[in-house]
Scaffold this active site. Sequence first.
Site, PDB file in Angstrom:
ATOM      1  N   ASP A  36      -2.995 -11.952  -6.183  1.00  0.00           N
ATOM      2  CA  ASP A  36      -3.755 -10.707  -6.383  1.00  0.00           C
ATOM      3  C   ASP A  36      -5.182 -11.101  -6.750  1.00  0.00           C
ATOM      4  OD1 ASP A  36      -4.565  -7.980  -7.148  1.00  0.00           O
ATOM      5  OD2 ASP A  36      -2.421  -7.557  -7.343  1.00  0.00           O
ATOM      6  N   ASP A  57      -8.237 -13.313  -2.876  1.00  0.00           N
ATOM      7  CA  ASP A  57      -8.590 -12.110  -2.126  1.00  0.00           C
ATOM      8  C   ASP A  57      -8.010 -12.328  -0.727  1.00  0.00           C
ATOM      9  OD1 ASP A  57      -9.970 -10.267  -0.424  1.00  0.00           O
ATOM     10  OD2 ASP A  57     -11.559 -10.098  -1.925  1.00  0.00           O
ATOM     11  N   TYR A 159      -7.475   4.009   7.264  1.00  0.00           N
ATOM     12  CA  TYR A 159      -6.210   3.658   6.611  1.00  0.00           C
ATOM     13  C   TYR A 159      -5.062   3.724   7.623  1.00  0.00           C
ATOM     14  CZ  TYR A 159      -2.549   3.581   3.031  1.00  0.00           C
ATOM     15  OH  TYR A 159      -1.453   3.255   2.257  1.00  0.00           O
ATOM     16  N   LYS A 163      -2.736   0.627   8.906  1.00  0.00           N
ATOM     17  CA  LYS A 163      -1.279   0.628   8.715  1.00  0.00           C
ATOM     18  C   LYS A 163      -0.550   0.716  10.058  1.00  0.00           C
ATOM     19  CE  LYS A 163      -1.368   0.281   4.250  1.00  0.00           C
ATOM     20  NZ  LYS A 163      -0.919  -0.965   3.610  1.00  0.00           N
TER      21      LYS A 163
HETATM   22  N1  LIG Z   1       1.402   4.371  -3.399  1.00  0.00           N
HETATM   23  C1  LIG Z   1       1.646   4.963  -2.258  1.00  0.00           C
HETATM   24  O1  LIG Z   1       1.879   6.173  -2.183  1.00  0.00           O
HETATM   25  C2  LIG Z   1       1.669   4.153  -0.971  1.00  0.00           C
HETATM   26  C3  LIG Z   1       2.162   4.787   0.167  1.00  0.00           C
HETATM   27  C4  LIG Z   1       2.196   4.073   1.369  1.00  0.00           C
HETATM   28  C5  LIG Z   1       1.750   2.767   1.408  1.00  0.00           C
HETATM   29  N2  LIG Z   1       1.281   2.181   0.286  1.00  0.00           N
HETATM   30  C6  LIG Z   1       0.827   0.804   0.396  1.00  0.00           C
HETATM   31  O2  LIG Z   1       1.547   0.003  -0.503  1.00  0.00           O
HETATM   32  C7  LIG Z   1       0.761  -1.112  -0.887  1.00  0.00           C
HETATM   33  C8  LIG Z   1       0.768  -1.214  -2.395  1.00  0.00           C
HETATM   34  O3  LIG Z   1       0.140  -0.049  -2.916  1.00  0.00           O
HETATM   35  P1  LIG Z   1       0.308   0.425  -4.426  1.00  0.00           P
HETATM   36  O4  LIG Z   1       0.542   1.874  -4.386  1.00  0.00           O
HETATM   37  O5  LIG Z   1       1.277  -0.465  -5.132  1.00  0.00           O
HETATM   38  O6  LIG Z   1      -1.195   0.198  -4.924  1.00  0.00           O
HETATM   39  P2  LIG Z   1      -1.804  -0.480  -6.218  1.00  0.00           P
HETATM   40  O7  LIG Z   1      -3.242  -0.120  -6.184  1.00  0.00           O
HETATM   41  O8  LIG Z   1      -0.981  -0.172  -7.416  1.00  0.00           O
HETATM   42  O9  LIG Z   1      -1.635  -2.051  -5.911  1.00  0.00           O
HETATM   43  C9  LIG Z   1      -2.360  -2.703  -4.916  1.00  0.00           C
HETATM   44  C10 LIG Z   1      -2.664  -4.107  -5.384  1.00  0.00           C
HETATM   45  O10 LIG Z   1      -3.367  -4.772  -4.330  1.00  0.00           O
HETATM   46  C11 LIG Z   1      -4.382  -5.557  -4.921  1.00  0.00           C
HETATM   47  N3  LIG Z   1      -5.462  -5.788  -3.955  1.00  0.00           N
HETATM   48  C12 LIG Z   1      -6.343  -4.886  -3.451  1.00  0.00           C
HETATM   49  N4  LIG Z   1      -7.223  -5.472  -2.628  1.00  0.00           N
HETATM   50  C13 LIG Z   1      -6.875  -6.791  -2.605  1.00  0.00           C
HETATM   51  C14 LIG Z   1      -7.411  -7.926  -1.934  1.00  0.00           C
HETATM   52  N5  LIG Z   1      -8.475  -7.827  -1.139  1.00  0.00           N
HETATM   53  N6  LIG Z   1      -6.820  -9.132  -2.139  1.00  0.00           N
HETATM   54  C15 LIG Z   1      -5.750  -9.246  -2.969  1.00  0.00           C
HETATM   55  N7  LIG Z   1      -5.190  -8.212  -3.618  1.00  0.00           N
HETATM   56  C16 LIG Z   1      -5.756  -6.992  -3.447  1.00  0.00           C
HETATM   57  C17 LIG Z   1      -4.863  -4.744  -6.121  1.00  0.00           C
HETATM   58  O11 LIG Z   1      -5.548  -5.553  -7.058  1.00  0.00           O
HETATM   59  C18 LIG Z   1      -3.546  -4.177  -6.645  1.00  0.00           C
HETATM   60  O12 LIG Z   1      -2.967  -5.017  -7.616  1.00  0.00           O
HETATM   61  C19 LIG Z   1      -0.633  -0.888  -0.273  1.00  0.00           C
HETATM   62  O13 LIG Z   1      -0.729  -1.645   0.907  1.00  0.00           O
HETATM   63  C20 LIG Z   1      -0.628   0.597   0.042  1.00  0.00           C
HETATM   64  O14 LIG Z   1      -1.489   0.893   1.116  1.00  0.00           O
HETATM   65  C21 LIG Z   1       1.232   2.840  -0.909  1.00  0.00           C
END
Ligand SMILES: NC(=O)c1ccc[n+]([C@@H]2O[C@H](COP(=O)([O-])OP(=O)(O)OC[C@H]3O[C@@H](n4cnc5c(N)ncnc54)[C@H](O)[C@@H]3O)[C@@H](O)[C@H]2O)c1
Length: 253
Positions: A36, A57, A159, A163
């Site tokens: 992360d 990153d 987005y 995806k």
């Molecule tokens: N929460 C939802 O409703 C939802 C729905 C569909 C898909 N998603 C997908 O699920 C995944 C996780 O989302 P979440 O809800 O747990 O979000 P979150 O924001 O809680 O966690 C995302 C994590 O990714 C890390 N991150 C961001 N950019 C980064 C980079 N460039 N390099 C390394 N790490 C990076 C952040 O620091 C964070 O810890 C994402 O890909 C999101 O698009 C989430």
Amino acid sequence: MQIQGSGALVTGGASGLGLATARRLAAAGATVTIVDLASSQGAEVAAELGGVFAPADVTSVEEVAAAVAAAQDAAPLRIVVNCAGIAPPAKVLDRDGNPADVAAFERIIRINLIGTFTVIAQASAVIAKNDPTESGDRGVIVNTASVAAFDGQIGQPAYSASKGGVHAMTLPIARELARHAIRVCTIAPGIMETPMLAGLPQAAQDSLGEQVPYPARLGRPDEYASLVQQIVENGYLNGETIRLDGAIRMAPK
Ligand SMILES: NC(=O)c1ccc[n+]([C@@H]2O[C@H](COP(=O)([O-])OP(=O)(O)OC[C@H]3O[C@@H](n4cnc5c(N)ncnc54)[C@H](O)[C@@H]3O)[C@@H](O)[C@H]2O)c1
């Protein structure tokens, strides 16, 4: 594939879906490497789980390669879960009807899509050189798309494209890595209760939950983690994107 004794790398593992997955895999006996941003809670999470924090990153090939090497040092790498991602809105036209800045579009694609590809490429190169398990498997990669890959809302062209790309590359990558005994699946979550959603007012979160046919609530991070576990353990799941969404189909806005 057995989780006990495997090395697992979870990107975005410091928060939300990645954090729940890291916890579940660690509880099932994996040695977990959290990948992360350096600014994240990755070090605290790794300490809690007896794992490793490899700050990176996902847009940096060098940082991802170093993180994969750190994971392989900790335990033979077999499980990779791509959860790192961002979801800021980015419309085609701004408020005045002018073309929006393409930089916002590029950033979302770079992190969500190219970042996922980078992690898959760096990790699979290492996994392919590891000895297979007794069952003949080398590893499993789980990616995270979104229902926005299929029913994106207004403000989600970047987005949804990112995806949709993650979904679309799942099958060709599964086909390519089959010769190395590595499976590849993708989960397309609906609306999950994570910090990504927590920024919305409670009323908006409740309203989103009520749009889910059944159960009428937001998804729980551990429900995502549970599906990751099933994908790892079920040796016949491969090349598929699985929606995890309570049957929601997103409206235009
Ligand atoms: N929460 C939802 O409703 C939802 C729905 C569909 C898909 N998603 C997908 O699920 C995944 C996780 O989302 P979440 O809800 O747990 O979000 P979150 O924001 O809680 O966690 C995302 C994590 O990714 C890390 N991150 C961001 N950019 C980064 C980079 N460039 N390099 C390394 N790490 C990076 C952040 O620091 C964070 O810890 C994402 O890909 C999101 O698009 C989430």
